[in-house]
Design an enzyme around this catalytic site. Sequence first.
Site, mmCIF file in Angstrom:
data_model
loop_
_atom_site.group_PDB
_atom_site.id
_atom_site.type_symbol
_atom_site.label_atom_id
_atom_site.label_comp_id
_atom_site.label_asym_id
_atom_site.label_seq_id
_atom_site.Cartn_x
_atom_site.Cartn_y
_atom_site.Cartn_z
ATOM 1 N N CYS A 109 -5.947 -9.661 -9.640
ATOM 2 C CA CYS A 109 -6.765 -11.256 -10.095
ATOM 3 C C CYS A 109 -8.368 -11.343 -9.753
ATOM 4 O O CYS A 109 -8.713 -10.080 -9.287
ATOM 5 C CB CYS A 109 -5.843 -12.298 -9.293
ATOM 6 S SG CYS A 109 -6.084 -12.340 -7.637
ATOM 7 N N GLU A 118 -2.735 -6.192 -3.229
ATOM 8 C CA GLU A 118 -3.870 -5.488 -3.045
ATOM 9 C C GLU A 118 -4.822 -5.568 -1.680
ATOM 10 O O GLU A 118 -5.187 -4.787 -1.318
ATOM 11 C CB GLU A 118 -5.068 -5.794 -4.417
ATOM 12 C CG GLU A 118 -4.396 -5.353 -5.503
ATOM 13 C CD GLU A 118 -3.783 -6.685 -6.326
ATOM 14 O OE1 GLU A 118 -3.005 -7.437 -5.442
ATOM 15 O OE2 GLU A 118 -3.869 -7.017 -7.516
ATOM 16 N N CYS A 173 -8.854 -10.393 -5.945
ATOM 17 C CA CYS A 173 -8.522 -8.710 -5.720
ATOM 18 C C CYS A 173 -9.588 -7.959 -6.298
ATOM 19 O O CYS A 173 -9.728 -7.052 -5.696
ATOM 20 C CB CYS A 173 -7.121 -8.262 -6.046
ATOM 21 S SG CYS A 173 -5.810 -9.419 -5.057
ATOM 22 N N HIS A 202 -2.195 -11.215 -1.355
ATOM 23 C CA HIS A 202 -1.720 -10.402 -2.752
ATOM 24 C C HIS A 202 -1.393 -8.801 -2.245
ATOM 25 O O HIS A 202 -2.253 -8.585 -1.101
ATOM 26 C CB HIS A 202 -2.926 -10.483 -3.501
ATOM 27 C CG HIS A 202 -2.993 -11.965 -4.270
ATOM 28 N ND1 HIS A 202 -3.430 -12.137 -5.538
ATOM 29 C CD2 HIS A 202 -1.923 -13.063 -3.898
ATOM 30 C CE1 HIS A 202 -3.194 -13.285 -5.887
ATOM 31 N NE2 HIS A 202 -2.631 -14.051 -4.786
HETATM 32 ZN ZN LIG Z 1 -4.850 -10.797 -6.521
#
Ligand SMILES: [Zn+2]
Length: 143
Positions: free
Chosen positions: A77, A49, A80, A47
């Site tokens: 999420c 991040e 993260c 992801h």
């Molecule tokens: Zn994430």
Amino acid sequence: MGEALAQARLAGGAGDVPVGAVVLSPSGEVVGAGRNLREVAGDPSAHAEVVAIRAAASSLGTWRLDGCTLVVTLEPCLMCAGAILQSRIPRLVLGAWDPKAGATGSQWDVVRDARIGSKVEVVAGVRAAESAALLAEFFEARR
Ligand SMILES: [Zn+2]
């Protein structure tokens, strides 16, 4: 946020969900940038991040990102949010909320959970319309 949005556009152009992130040093310079690379890298943890946090830790030479700020186009999420806590980032700036999977204020609020004991400052809604539009266009084009 402009740079995070640019990262998001790159992700979308490569077939990944358009989410981008940057990490700013305490003095405000970009020390890490990342975009969603899940499809490109075939990595479920890639992801934006996490990619940006890894880049920042690598460029600063430490896993502790005290005093840094994570800027991301979409609310993080659960994974993260966990990465933000693990890297000790004290400040999060996010674009659009993610009411389905967001873990920093909408569905869950992991970064301000008293049981964990750390309190991340969250600034939300920065250029949210642009971030949401990128996502909407991406999913519209896939239909
Ligand atoms: Zn994430």
